[in-house]
Write a protein that holds these residues in place. Structure first.
Motif, PDB file in Angstrom:
ATOM      1  N   SER A 120      22.009  31.151 -15.431  1.00 12.77           N
ATOM      2  CA  SER A 120      22.838  30.673 -16.441  1.00 12.77           C
ATOM      3  C   SER A 120      24.505  31.029 -16.271  1.00 12.77           C
ATOM      4  CB  SER A 120      22.311  30.880 -17.632  1.00 12.77           C
ATOM      5  OG  SER A 120      21.025  30.342 -18.037  1.00 12.77           O
ATOM      6  N   ILE A 121      24.723  31.854 -15.237  1.00 13.19           N
ATOM      7  CA  ILE A 121      25.974  32.487 -15.306  1.00 13.19           C
ATOM      8  C   ILE A 121      27.040  31.638 -14.662  1.00 13.19           C
ATOM      9  CG2 ILE A 121      27.360  34.542 -14.327  1.00 13.19           C
ATOM     10  CD1 ILE A 121      24.873  36.091 -14.509  1.00 13.19           C
ATOM     11  N   ARG A 122      28.251  31.483 -15.314  1.00  9.64           N
ATOM     12  CA  ARG A 122      29.254  30.641 -14.676  1.00  9.64           C
ATOM     13  C   ARG A 122      30.686  31.647 -14.526  1.00  9.64           C
ATOM     14  NH1 ARG A 122      25.175  28.402 -13.943  1.00  9.64           N
ATOM     15  NH2 ARG A 122      24.610  26.388 -14.556  1.00  9.64           N
ATOM     16  N   THR A 123      30.662  32.708 -14.646  1.00  9.98           N
ATOM     17  CA  THR A 123      31.640  33.538 -14.651  1.00  9.98           C
ATOM     18  C   THR A 123      31.912  34.333 -13.404  1.00  9.98           C
ATOM     19  OG1 THR A 123      30.471  35.360 -15.775  1.00  9.98           O
ATOM     20  CG2 THR A 123      31.761  34.045 -17.229  1.00  9.98           C
ATOM     21  N   LYS A 124      32.946  34.900 -13.181  1.00 13.19           N
ATOM     22  CA  LYS A 124      33.169  35.657 -11.881  1.00 13.19           C
ATOM     23  C   LYS A 124      32.353  36.841 -11.681  1.00 13.19           C
ATOM     24  CE  LYS A 124      37.149  37.237  -8.914  1.00 13.19           C
ATOM     25  NZ  LYS A 124      38.498  37.376  -8.720  1.00 13.19           N
ATOM     26  N   PHE A 125      32.033  37.439 -12.812  1.00 16.47           N
ATOM     27  CA  PHE A 125      31.422  38.682 -12.848  1.00 16.47           C
ATOM     28  C   PHE A 125      30.381  38.983 -13.810  1.00 16.47           C
ATOM     29  CE2 PHE A 125      35.761  40.202 -12.093  1.00 16.47           C
ATOM     30  CZ  PHE A 125      35.919  40.363 -10.778  1.00 16.47           C
ATOM     31  N   VAL A 126      29.163  39.703 -13.598  1.00 20.95           N
ATOM     32  CA  VAL A 126      27.978  39.873 -14.623  1.00 20.95           C
ATOM     33  C   VAL A 126      27.957  41.546 -14.820  1.00 20.95           C
ATOM     34  CG1 VAL A 126      26.321  39.690 -12.550  1.00 20.95           C
ATOM     35  CG2 VAL A 126      25.580  39.249 -15.050  1.00 20.95           C
ATOM     36  N   GLY A 127      27.602  41.791 -15.892  1.00 21.48           N
ATOM     37  CA  GLY A 127      27.402  43.148 -16.213  1.00 21.48           C
ATOM     38  C   GLY A 127      25.933  43.240 -16.638  1.00 21.48           C
ATOM     39  N   LEU A 128      25.212  44.431 -16.297  1.00 17.08           N
ATOM     40  CA  LEU A 128      23.986  44.728 -16.878  1.00 17.08           C
ATOM     41  C   LEU A 128      24.146  46.108 -17.537  1.00 17.08           C
ATOM     42  CD1 LEU A 128      21.910  43.743 -13.761  1.00 17.08           C
ATOM     43  CD2 LEU A 128      22.100  42.592 -15.726  1.00 17.08           C
ATOM     44  N   ILE A 129      23.356  46.004 -18.602  1.00 13.69           N
ATOM     45  CA  ILE A 129      23.055  47.375 -19.447  1.00 13.69           C
ATOM     46  C   ILE A 129      22.118  47.417 -20.346  1.00 13.69           C
ATOM     47  CG2 ILE A 129      24.678  46.494 -21.436  1.00 13.69           C
ATOM     48  CD1 ILE A 129      25.714  49.421 -21.755  1.00 13.69           C
ATOM     49  N   ASP A 130      21.140  48.457 -20.102  1.00  8.64           N
ATOM     50  CA  ASP A 130      20.116  48.347 -21.200  1.00  8.64           C
ATOM     51  C   ASP A 130      20.371  48.765 -22.516  1.00  8.64           C
ATOM     52  OD1 ASP A 130      18.720  48.416 -18.719  1.00  8.64           O
ATOM     53  OD2 ASP A 130      18.126  50.573 -18.765  1.00  8.64           O
ATOM     54  N   THR A 131      19.301  48.218 -23.376  1.00 12.30           N
ATOM     55  CA  THR A 131      19.582  48.213 -24.905  1.00 12.30           C
ATOM     56  C   THR A 131      19.034  49.268 -25.510  1.00 12.30           C
ATOM     57  OG1 THR A 131      18.047  46.494 -24.805  1.00 12.30           O
ATOM     58  CG2 THR A 131      20.173  45.658 -24.700  1.00 12.30           C
ATOM     59  N   ASP A 132      18.610  50.227 -25.009  1.00  9.88           N
ATOM     60  CA  ASP A 132      17.947  51.375 -25.595  1.00  9.88           C
ATOM     61  C   ASP A 132      19.013  52.355 -26.156  1.00  9.88           C
ATOM     62  OD1 ASP A 132      18.744  52.400 -23.234  1.00  9.88           O
ATOM     63  OD2 ASP A 132      16.551  52.920 -22.595  1.00  9.88           O
ATOM     64  N   GLY A 133      20.326  52.159 -26.003  1.00 16.35           N
ATOM     65  CA  GLY A 133      21.284  53.431 -26.436  1.00 16.35           C
ATOM     66  C   GLY A 133      21.409  54.488 -25.690  1.00 16.35           C
ATOM     67  N   THR A 134      21.076  54.451 -24.410  1.00 12.63           N
ATOM     68  CA  THR A 134      21.170  55.530 -23.552  1.00 12.63           C
ATOM     69  C   THR A 134      22.381  55.198 -22.834  1.00 12.63           C
ATOM     70  OG1 THR A 134      19.917  54.364 -21.655  1.00 12.63           O
ATOM     71  CG2 THR A 134      18.773  55.865 -23.045  1.00 12.63           C
ATOM     72  N   TYR A 135      23.239  54.179 -22.774  1.00 11.47           N
ATOM     73  CA  TYR A 135      24.381  53.949 -22.220  1.00 11.47           C
ATOM     74  C   TYR A 135      25.459  53.646 -22.996  1.00 11.47           C
ATOM     75  CZ  TYR A 135      21.451  53.361 -18.068  1.00 11.47           C
ATOM     76  OH  TYR A 135      20.498  53.581 -17.003  1.00 11.47           O
ATOM     77  N   ASP A 136      26.618  54.043 -22.570  1.00 16.31           N
ATOM     78  CA  ASP A 136      28.016  53.782 -23.290  1.00 16.31           C
ATOM     79  C   ASP A 136      28.411  52.333 -22.886  1.00 16.31           C
ATOM     80  OD1 ASP A 136      27.638  55.954 -24.702  1.00 16.31           O
ATOM     81  OD2 ASP A 136      29.097  57.404 -23.513  1.00 16.31           O
ATOM     82  N   VAL A 137      28.900  51.734 -23.839  1.00 17.22           N
ATOM     83  CA  VAL A 137      29.392  50.406 -23.479  1.00 17.22           C
ATOM     84  C   VAL A 137      30.990  50.503 -22.903  1.00 17.22           C
ATOM     85  CG1 VAL A 137      30.302  48.056 -24.205  1.00 17.22           C
ATOM     86  CG2 VAL A 137      28.054  48.822 -25.092  1.00 17.22           C
ATOM     87  N   LYS A 138      31.495  51.630 -23.280  1.00 17.64           N
ATOM     88  CA  LYS A 138      32.655  51.851 -22.741  1.00 17.64           C
ATOM     89  C   LYS A 138      32.789  52.055 -21.259  1.00 17.64           C
ATOM     90  CE  LYS A 138      32.806  56.787 -23.645  1.00 17.64           C
ATOM     91  NZ  LYS A 138      33.460  57.966 -24.271  1.00 17.64           N
ATOM     92  N   ASP A 139      31.559  52.511 -20.785  1.00 11.88           N
ATOM     93  CA  ASP A 139      31.542  52.769 -19.359  1.00 11.88           C
ATOM     94  C   ASP A 139      31.120  51.319 -18.661  1.00 11.88           C
ATOM     95  OD1 ASP A 139      31.647  55.644 -19.116  1.00 11.88           O
ATOM     96  OD2 ASP A 139      29.635  55.969 -19.716  1.00 11.88           O
ATOM     97  N   LEU A 140      30.635  50.482 -19.279  1.00 11.80           N
ATOM     98  CA  LEU A 140      30.400  49.147 -18.657  1.00 11.80           C
ATOM     99  C   LEU A 140      32.130  48.476 -18.586  1.00 11.80           C
ATOM    100  CD1 LEU A 140      28.640  46.882 -17.831  1.00 11.80           C
ATOM    101  CD2 LEU A 140      28.515  46.099 -20.192  1.00 11.80           C
ATOM    102  N   ARG A 141      32.723  48.725 -19.702  1.00 12.23           N
ATOM    103  CA  ARG A 141      34.156  48.240 -19.551  1.00 12.23           C
ATOM    104  C   ARG A 141      34.844  48.639 -18.599  1.00 12.23           C
ATOM    105  NH1 ARG A 141      36.941  49.626 -24.912  1.00 12.23           N
ATOM    106  NH2 ARG A 141      36.917  51.506 -23.949  1.00 12.23           N
ATOM    107  N   LYS A 142      34.681  50.295 -18.132  1.00 17.46           N
ATOM    108  CA  LYS A 142      35.341  50.774 -17.078  1.00 17.46           C
ATOM    109  C   LYS A 142      34.999  49.995 -15.678  1.00 17.46           C
ATOM    110  CE  LYS A 142      33.938  54.953 -16.569  1.00 17.46           C
ATOM    111  NZ  LYS A 142      33.993  56.557 -16.477  1.00 17.46           N
ATOM    112  N   ALA A 143      33.749  49.857 -15.776  1.00 20.00           N
ATOM    113  CA  ALA A 143      33.044  49.348 -14.433  1.00 20.00           C
ATOM    114  C   ALA A 143      33.603  47.969 -14.212  1.00 20.00           C
ATOM    115  CB  ALA A 143      31.569  49.483 -14.232  1.00 20.00           C
TER     116      ALA A 143
END
Length: 224
Positions: free
Chosen positions: A75-98
């Motif tokens: 379903s993706i139509r954008t230039k990039f795709v990001g993946l992040i688990d939803t159990d709270g173990t990751y920081d979204v700010k790190d996804l933004r950095k990536a």
């Protein structure tokens, strides 16, 4: 900053912290497209997410994290795709950095987990991840430090050249190996890693680790 060039996939299977992760993605990555690929009961998440712009719910056509990701990729139509688990173990700010880093070049950015809390990653998980990562490095000539991370950003034009089929947690290994075999550039960045928040633990057990180790050998032939 505008993140309309990126789609964020949130795989959800009864994670009680998914609502908070979704809220963080919405606030930290304005204008991004968000796909929640889910199985199980997400009624509360739907009540919250359906009112938000650019949020799409996709019920999986099968089971497993890989199944969720592969289904959402279509379903993706954008230039990039990001993946992040939803159990709270990751920081979204790190996804933004990536995301900000991949805009400067490269085909995939993956997060190398550094525990921010004592006990965030049990020692047996840490050791298993090291074995799986080093085995793949040895077989394919890669230089990764954390192959099983649940946070990554991929250039969609590169992703679409991969023939992905792993239905479970092996999707991370499959993406790593196939990106490398295609000659794409993968970069690692250090990220925070926290204890899982709420609910039961989906962290991998010994049998799961052995299955992931076997996947390292699965793509040795050129046609895989």
């Amino acid at each position: 900053m505008d993140y309309s060039d990126t789609t964020i996939i949130l795989p959800v299977k009864n994670e009680p912290y998914a609502k908070e992760v979704l809220g963080e993605v919405i606030s930290s990555l304005p204008h991004s497209k968000i796909i929640i690929a889910y199985s199980g009961n997400v009624n509360d998440l739907k009540k919250y997410g359906s009112k938000k712009p650019n949020v799409i719910f996709l019920k999986q056509n099968g089971n497993g994290k890989g199944n969720a990701c592969i289904y959402a990729f279509k379903s993706i139509r954008t230039k990039f795709v990001g993946l992040i688990d939803t159990d709270g173990t990751y920081d979204v700010k790190d996804l933004r950095k990536a995301i900000n880093l991949i805009r400067k070049g490269g085909d995939m950015i993956i997060g190398r987990r550094i525990a921010s809390e004592h006990g965030a990653m049990p020692s047996y998980i840490k050791f298993g991840n090291w074995v799986i990562t080093q085995t793949a490095n040895l077989i394919y000539g890669m230089h990764l430090k954390d192959s099983q991370t649940g946070l990554r950003v991929i250039k969609v034009s590169s992703l679409k050249t991969l023939n992905l089929y792993e239905q479970g947690f092996g999707i991370e290994s499959e993406i790593n190996i196939k990106m490398h075999k295609k000659g794409y550039v993968t970069k690692e960045i250090p990220i925070s890693y926290h204890k899982r928040k709420g609910g039961h633990s989906n962290q991998l057990k010994l049998l799961d680790g052995l299955k992931l180790l076997a996947i390292d050998f699965k793509f040795m032939s050129k046609d895989k």
